[in-house]
Motif scaffolding. Sequence first.
Motif, PDB file in Angstrom:
ATOM      1  N   LEU A 230       0.815  -1.204   0.000  1.00 53.39           N
ATOM      2  CA  LEU A 230       0.000   0.000   0.000  1.00 53.39           C
ATOM      3  C   LEU A 230       0.852   1.259   0.000  1.00 53.39           C
ATOM      4  O   LEU A 230       0.376   2.335  -0.377  1.00 53.39           O
ATOM      5  CB  LEU A 230      -0.933   0.008   1.216  1.00 53.39           C
ATOM      6  N   SER A 231       2.092   1.153   0.451  1.00 58.08           N
ATOM      7  CA  SER A 231       3.004   2.305   0.431  1.00 58.08           C
ATOM      8  C   SER A 231       4.043   2.081  -0.653  1.00 58.08           C
ATOM      9  O   SER A 231       4.753   1.074  -0.655  1.00 58.08           O
ATOM     10  CB  SER A 231       3.680   2.481   1.792  1.00 58.08           C
TER      11      SER A 231
ATOM     12  N   HIS B 298      -8.321  -4.686   9.259  1.00 60.94           N
ATOM     13  CA  HIS B 298      -6.897  -4.979   9.469  1.00 60.94           C
ATOM     14  C   HIS B 298      -6.700  -5.794  10.747  1.00 60.94           C
ATOM     15  O   HIS B 298      -7.403  -5.586  11.741  1.00 60.94           O
ATOM     16  CB  HIS B 298      -6.115  -3.664   9.551  1.00 60.94           C
TER      17      HIS B 298
ATOM     18  N   THR C 160      -7.724  -3.502   3.451  1.00 57.73           N
ATOM     19  CA  THR C 160      -6.391  -3.806   2.952  1.00 57.73           C
ATOM     20  C   THR C 160      -6.417  -4.558   1.632  1.00 57.73           C
ATOM     21  O   THR C 160      -5.620  -4.267   0.735  1.00 57.73           O
ATOM     22  CB  THR C 160      -5.621  -4.631   4.009  1.00 57.73           C
TER      23      THR C 160
ATOM     24  N   GLY D 127     -10.043  -2.922  -0.666  1.00 56.41           N
ATOM     25  CA  GLY D 127     -10.175  -1.475  -0.768  1.00 56.41           C
ATOM     26  C   GLY D 127     -11.594  -0.994  -0.538  1.00 56.41           C
ATOM     27  O   GLY D 127     -12.018   0.019  -1.090  1.00 56.41           O
TER      28      GLY D 127
ATOM     29  N   TRP E 291      -5.542   3.495   5.005  1.00 62.95           N
ATOM     30  CA  TRP E 291      -5.391   3.359   3.555  1.00 62.95           C
ATOM     31  C   TRP E 291      -6.285   4.339   2.810  1.00 62.95           C
ATOM     32  O   TRP E 291      -5.879   4.946   1.825  1.00 62.95           O
ATOM     33  CB  TRP E 291      -5.689   1.913   3.160  1.00 62.95           C
TER      34      TRP E 291
ATOM     35  N   LYS F 163       0.831   6.236   2.851  1.00 69.14           N
ATOM     36  CA  LYS F 163       0.185   5.376   1.863  1.00 69.14           C
ATOM     37  C   LYS F 163      -0.251   6.213   0.655  1.00 69.14           C
ATOM     38  O   LYS F 163       0.559   6.526  -0.206  1.00 69.14           O
ATOM     39  CB  LYS F 163      -0.961   4.588   2.513  1.00 69.14           C
TER      40      LYS F 163
ATOM     41  N   ASN G 273      -7.405  -0.553  -5.169  1.00 68.54           N
ATOM     42  CA  ASN G 273      -7.214  -2.005  -5.132  1.00 68.54           C
ATOM     43  C   ASN G 273      -7.965  -2.656  -6.290  1.00 68.54           C
ATOM     44  O   ASN G 273      -9.146  -2.364  -6.506  1.00 68.54           O
ATOM     45  CB  ASN G 273      -7.756  -2.614  -3.839  1.00 68.54           C
TER      46      ASN G 273
ATOM     47  N   SER H  32      -0.419   3.444  -5.457  1.00 68.25           N
ATOM     48  CA  SER H  32      -0.189   4.634  -4.625  1.00 68.25           C
ATOM     49  C   SER H  32       0.997   5.439  -5.135  1.00 68.25           C
ATOM     50  O   SER H  32       1.362   6.446  -4.532  1.00 68.25           O
ATOM     51  CB  SER H  32       0.019   4.236  -3.150  1.00 68.25           C
TER      52      SER H  32
END
Length: 500
Positions: free
Chosen positions: A97-98, A197, A254, A257, A282, A311, A418, A477
């Motif tokens: 995600l990052s 999460h 996660t 999305g 996120w 993120k 996502n 991202s």
Amino acid sequence: MDFLKQSDLLPASGGEEITREFLQELVNILLGFIHKSSQRSSKVLDFHHPHQLKDGLDGFNLELPDQPETLEQILVDCRDTLKYGVRTGHPRFFNQLSSGLDVIGIAGEWLTSTANTNMFTYEVSPVFVLMEEILLKKMQSIVGWSDEEGDGIFSPGGTISNLYSIQVARYDFYPEVKTKGMGVLPQLVLFTSEHSHYSVKKSAAVLGMGSENVVVVKCDERGKMIPAELESSIVTAKEKGLVPFYVNATAGTTVYGAFDPLGAIADICHRHQLWMHVDAAWGGGLLMSGRHRMKLQGIDRASSVTWNPHKMMCVPLQCSAILVKKRGLLQECNQLGAEYLFQKDKPYDVSYDTGDKSIQCGRHVDVFKLWLMWKAKGSEGFGFQVNKCLENAEYLFDQLQKRTDFELVFRNKPEHSNVCFWYIPPSLRGLPPGPDRDAKLHLVAPQIKGRMMEKGSVLIGYQPLGAKVNFFRCVFSNPATQHRDIDFLLDEIARLGHDL
């Protein structure tokens, strides 16, 4: 540099020129890495197994010496560390995600390390403490809270931010827990969706409430919490003699999305007098976009919010904030007033000694890089960045619909960046749906991922979820990613998996 050592650098007498030369050479190494990270001809990673790196490669030795090595060797070690790492700023890195490599953010991180100070008191960190206050107020305003409410702190990642939310919520209902512990409290339960999460369960375990006292609420096929299931779970818990106190809603799950229906969840929390937390680690970045912020409608009604700028806002790791609506609660919950740090008779306004709001003592400066990026981009620049990433997700979704060698995990247009899908190799395309096909399809993504890592051309994650066998999850991202990188991803997956 061949014979020079660390002892020749500043603060050594006459060390200024040697220090300048050493750091200039180091900057050249970093600039080379930054340049290569943006080149599509460069690998995303040069993969080696752990035993290979531990055994040493081309003079790269991880073992620690007794005697100091030369500055030249130190520079070689810096080059090798980057060489054998992963280029997370590469436009074809879709694994986490990052991602991305923002030059202004890098500059902010370099300055932060050079300043080398601590965030616990104004006396040692005056500018950074004020920057944190300004950033938190700005983020609280964007969430939709009034100027009279709102508090917060930057923390080491979304997991710790979520932990703060549970800790502060518990203290708000039962302040005696701070001194007397869980033994004087009723059996508390909290609620989160099955797609949320894992940090919620981990936090419950760490805080002594137990992971079994986290009630997992069912989601719809798109991964959103079902409000009726939440209300039913709360009523059932009360009937069992348990005490509900907290609900975690997720804004941007996660894997899928997905955005939980925040307004409906807020209504339920209000009705049952529960603390509502929104984990927007996120999805928080979408608040910067006029086009997409409505997906978080109702977030202003939250008691607390987690938001990770590292993120969707592409701030270098790590950068996470916990925002709390009730001002002063973080301080009350965590304050112990260590007299060697938080003296009340200092010659300035000691309310700016914010360190006692934290569960940490020492706290890294995570705010400057975000502050600097905000100055460089403005709020509009972040919004443009977010829009581009979500446009990339829509493009991938459209491409997958056109191809016969891929299947979407669900056919809804992506809400976030996502996109989840399976690659179907030729050997499976004639098989009817069922356990046999699922068992074989489950093996496809891991085998492709292994080949992908060996080749190093692109990187994407995979996972199973519930009854669904292993599928790829692509997330965007990095604003450097273009449509041609997405085309390459699909073609590369097909090339790597065609014979499976």
